[in-house]
Enzyme design. Structure first.
Site, PDB file in Angstrom:
ATOM      1  N   LYS A 267       0.863  -1.194   0.000  1.00  0.00           N
ATOM      2  CA  LYS A 267       0.000   0.000   0.000  1.00  0.00           C
ATOM      3  C   LYS A 267       0.891   1.233   0.000  1.00  0.00           C
ATOM      4  O   LYS A 267       1.726   1.409   0.895  1.00  0.00           O
ATOM      5  CB  LYS A 267      -0.916  -0.012   1.229  1.00  0.00           C
ATOM      6  N   ASP A 272      -2.645  10.133   3.648  1.00  0.00           N
ATOM      7  CA  ASP A 272      -4.042   9.740   3.811  1.00  0.00           C
ATOM      8  C   ASP A 272      -4.775  10.786   4.640  1.00  0.00           C
ATOM      9  O   ASP A 272      -4.742  10.764   5.870  1.00  0.00           O
ATOM     10  CB  ASP A 272      -4.126   8.361   4.478  1.00  0.00           C
ATOM     11  N   LYS A 279     -10.354  12.816   7.739  1.00  0.00           N
ATOM     12  CA  LYS A 279      -9.935  12.435   9.086  1.00  0.00           C
ATOM     13  C   LYS A 279      -9.893  13.675   9.981  1.00  0.00           C
ATOM     14  O   LYS A 279      -9.652  14.777   9.488  1.00  0.00           O
ATOM     15  CB  LYS A 279      -8.506  11.862   9.043  1.00  0.00           C
ATOM     16  N   ASP A 290       1.415   6.288   5.549  1.00  0.00           N
ATOM     17  CA  ASP A 290       0.470   5.353   4.939  1.00  0.00           C
ATOM     18  C   ASP A 290       1.030   4.690   3.665  1.00  0.00           C
ATOM     19  O   ASP A 290       0.340   3.929   3.007  1.00  0.00           O
ATOM     20  CB  ASP A 290      -0.858   6.078   4.645  1.00  0.00           C
ATOM     21  N   ASP A 349     -12.153   7.032   3.294  1.00  0.00           N
ATOM     22  CA  ASP A 349     -10.987   6.799   4.147  1.00  0.00           C
ATOM     23  C   ASP A 349     -10.586   5.315   4.173  1.00  0.00           C
ATOM     24  O   ASP A 349      -9.500   4.980   4.636  1.00  0.00           O
ATOM     25  CB  ASP A 349     -11.274   7.311   5.569  1.00  0.00           C
ATOM     26  N   GLU A 351      -9.383   3.613   1.890  1.00  0.00           N
ATOM     27  CA  GLU A 351      -8.824   3.695   0.538  1.00  0.00           C
ATOM     28  C   GLU A 351      -7.739   2.658   0.264  1.00  0.00           C
ATOM     29  O   GLU A 351      -7.473   2.307  -0.865  1.00  0.00           O
ATOM     30  CB  GLU A 351      -8.261   5.105   0.290  1.00  0.00           C
ATOM     31  N   ARG A 353      -7.665  -0.553   0.910  1.00  0.00           N
ATOM     32  CA  ARG A 353      -8.234  -1.771   0.302  1.00  0.00           C
ATOM     33  C   ARG A 353      -8.618  -1.522  -1.145  1.00  0.00           C
ATOM     34  O   ARG A 353      -8.637  -2.436  -1.956  1.00  0.00           O
ATOM     35  CB  ARG A 353      -9.412  -2.268   1.146  1.00  0.00           C
TER      36      ARG A 353
HETATM   37  N1  BES Z   1      -4.454   4.511   6.805  1.00  0.00           N
HETATM   38  C1  BES Z   1      -5.609   4.220   7.568  1.00  0.00           C
HETATM   39  C2  BES Z   1      -5.344   3.201   8.681  1.00  0.00           C
HETATM   40  C3  BES Z   1      -4.443   3.640   9.793  1.00  0.00           C
HETATM   41  C4  BES Z   1      -4.976   4.225  10.926  1.00  0.00           C
HETATM   42  C5  BES Z   1      -3.090   3.417   9.731  1.00  0.00           C
HETATM   43  C6  BES Z   1      -4.146   4.600  11.970  1.00  0.00           C
HETATM   44  C7  BES Z   1      -2.265   3.799  10.772  1.00  0.00           C
HETATM   45  C8  BES Z   1      -2.788   4.383  11.895  1.00  0.00           C
HETATM   46  C9  BES Z   1      -6.705   3.650   6.679  1.00  0.00           C
HETATM   47  O1  BES Z   1      -6.723   4.090   5.367  1.00  0.00           O
HETATM   48  C10 BES Z   1      -8.006   4.048   7.278  1.00  0.00           C
HETATM   49  O2  BES Z   1      -8.243   5.201   7.409  1.00  0.00           O
HETATM   50  N2  BES Z   1      -8.824   3.059   7.629  1.00  0.00           N
HETATM   51  C11 BES Z   1     -10.084   3.294   8.219  1.00  0.00           C
HETATM   52  C12 BES Z   1     -11.045   2.259   7.685  1.00  0.00           C
HETATM   53  C13 BES Z   1     -12.486   2.505   8.054  1.00  0.00           C
HETATM   54  C14 BES Z   1     -12.991   3.756   7.397  1.00  0.00           C
HETATM   55  C15 BES Z   1     -13.299   1.300   7.605  1.00  0.00           C
HETATM   56  C16 BES Z   1      -9.939   3.178   9.735  1.00  0.00           C
HETATM   57  O3  BES Z   1      -9.190   2.327  10.206  1.00  0.00           O
HETATM   58  O4  BES Z   1     -10.571   3.970  10.432  1.00  0.00           O
HETATM   59 ZN    ZN Z   2      -4.860   4.666   4.615  1.00  0.00          ZN
HETATM   60 ZN    ZN Z   3      -7.760   5.923   5.121  1.00  0.00          ZN
END
Ligand code: BES
Ligand code: ZN
Ligand code: ZN
Length: 504
Positions: A267, A272, A279, A290, A349, A351, A353
């Site tokens: 990834k 992000d 966020k 990220d 967010d 993204e 996946r």
């Molecule tokens: N990059 C984030 C995940 C992340 C969070 C990495 C904290 C490192 C530290 C990812 O893209 C994300 O935002 N995921 C969301 C998914 C949700 C919207 C289903 C999350 O984990 O809140």
């Molecule tokens: Zn992310």
């Molecule tokens: Zn994200």
């Protein structure tokens, strides 16, 4: 870069540089120093103990011996309880030793290798040498004045083998491999630590391109090429960014016959923001990390040509910046992926996946023997396992066990989570094939992420998903890594690839 020279303790002649000895708190002589007469080391150690040195991990003391001694100055470094001295303790202790020497303004020293030297694959030697190099890692290129606490880094270590029965050649091999592991890790850290407006999609792709050489080919797909391939998910995520997305393909081919083909899919979200599903400000502070998955893959490729495993390795980097804007994808949009499957985007967010759906399907279309994706995928994983442990999700027990073991040997812990089939209906969409979030307020978020990715892995190819959202980043300074990107799981991946070359 620190210069490490190897030799036997019995052939070493003391000079003005200090001798570094590693000692457990419950021992009366240093580790691995069989070549030093006890009548020299024993009074010396009791002198240090009288001066308050206990030998616990983290303890260190420079002494100027009063009586006969092997050197003018001896630097004692504690390694804790003797029974607990594992490779990871050696890794940390070596790192503490170089940090301690640097703080004392010492540029050069001899060190008695605390343990090991039994083979070129000796984990003690490898861990120790990794520690020497990783302990010196810093990211200070954006400081106007260097922040080192001494006069500069340690430049030269003479590493001494106390046991005359050990093969110098084996130790040299182990040390050379360790250097490759550590330098690959440092590269991944550098890429993560670089500010996100600099390390944008164009720059990250460029960082992969410079690794091209006789054994490595690198191809970058962007713009019309991505459209032609039908990578609608990668394009969708990148559409809000000022710098367009890229898919990078790296291929390492060994000189001789290849035993296996491993695909690593990283990834590479260079920042992000969450996109339109923005966020909160605080959650964004570390979101330059990220792209840690892609950075780890790049790190691996830096080491491969010198490590020379007889395995073909293919890297796929799904690179984009996830930004809001007039052109950004919107919650409710439907994306058509490389695989032909469609995705309803309900949260921009989620993204990672999305970009991985295209990269995994593309990697899978080339039919590798094994696929591993590496991603800072879910905040839920940080909640579950914290900053020290990554999650591994895989339907293939053999692959999962091999990676768990590699992680343990590399000093990068993983813990398995199940791909619970019963949760699969959660990602069914009413208007597309799948949706990019589950239905139940974030429950089992890491598992849902894994189940989503599994949709894009061709059945029959062993696959593992590594969620490194926690350990890709550290928010405090440790012996092996300062605050920032950690380079996890570069060493695990290299170790896993090396393990394939040992099996038939
Ligand atoms: N990059 C984030 C995940 C992340 C969070 C990495 C904290 C490192 C530290 C990812 O893209 C994300 O935002 N995921 C969301 C998914 C949700 C919207 C289903 C999350 O984990 O809140
Ligand atoms: Zn992310
Ligand atoms: Zn994200």
């Amino acid at each position: 870069m620190i210069d490490i020279k190897l030799g036997f303790l019995k052939e070493w002649k003391a000079d003005k540089h200090p001798l570094v000895l590693f000692v457990p708190q419950d021992a009366s002589s240093p580790e691995g120093a069989a070549g030093l007469p006890e009548k020299l080391t024993e009074p010396l150690l009791s002198q240090a103990r009288q001066d308050g040195f206990k030998g616990r991990e983290g303890d260190a003391l420079l002494v100027r011996p009063l009586n006969a001694a092997p050197a003018e100055r001896v630097y004692w470094v504690g390694v804790g309880k003797k029974a607990d001295v594992a490779p990871e303790v050696l890794r940390r202790s070596a790192a503490r030793a170089v940090k301690g020497l640097e703080a004392l303004g010492i540029k050069e020293a001899a060190m008695v290798l605390p343990r090991g030297g039994r083979s070129g694959d000796d984990l003690d030697v490898r861990a120790f040498v990794e520690g020497l190099i990783l302990g010196q890692y810093r990211f200070d290129r954006h400081k106007s004045a260097p922040a080192r606490n001494g006069t500069g880094p340690v430049e030269k270590i003479r590493l001494l083998l106390g046991d005359a029965g050990v093969s110098l050649q084996d130790v040299k091999e182990a040390a050379a491999a360790a250097r490759l592991y550590a330098e690959a890790t440092a590269l991944a850290r550098d890429l993560v630590n670089e500010p996100p407006s600099r390390m944008n999609p164009a720059r990250l792709a460029e960082e992969a391109t410079v690794l091209a050489g006789p054994q490595v080919t690198v191809k970058v797909f962007q713009g019309a090429e991505l459209e032609k391939l039908g990578m609608g998910a990668l394009i969708g995520v990148g559409s809000g960014g000022a710098v367009p997305p890229r898919l990078v393909e790296l291929i390492y081919k060994p000189v001789g016959k290849s035993r296996r083909t491993v695909a690593l899919v990283g990834k590479g979200i260079t920042f992000d923001s969450g996109g339109l599903s923005l966020k909160p400000a605080q959650s964004m502070e570390t979101m330059k990390d990220d792209m840690s998955g892609a950075a780890a893959v790049i790190g691996v490729f830096k080491a491969l040509p010198a490590l020379k495993p007889p395995v073909e390795v293919r890297g796929y980097l799904a690179i984009a910046e996830n930004m809001p804007g007039g052109r950004a994808q919107k919650p409710g949009d439907v994306l058509k992926t490389f695989s032909g499957k469609t995705i309803e985007v309900l949260n921009t967010d989620a993204e990672g996946r999305l970009v991985l759906s295209d990269a995994l399907a593309y990697a899978g279309s080339k039919k590798p023997d094994v696929m591993i994706d590496i991603a800072t995928l879910t905040g839920a994983c940080v909640i579950a396992l914290g900053h020290l442990v990554a999650a591994i999700l895989s339907p293939d027990k053999g692959l999962s066990d091999a990676i768990l073991r590699a992680g343990e040997e590399a000093g990068e812990p993983f813990w398995p989570l199940p791909l619970v089939k019963e949760y699969q209906p959660d990602i069914k969409s009413k208007i597309a094939d799948v949706k990019n979030i589950g239905g139940r307020r974030g429950e089992a978020g890491t598992i849902i992420g894994g189940l989503f990715l599994q949709e894009f892995v061709p059945s029959g190819i062993p696959w593992a998903h590594l969620d490194i959202a926690g350990p890709s980043w550290t928010d405090s300074d440790g012996p092996l890594c300062p605050t920032g990107g950690t380079g996890h799981p570069v060493r695990t991946l290299l170790r896993y690839i090396e393990s394939l070359s040992k099996k038939g």
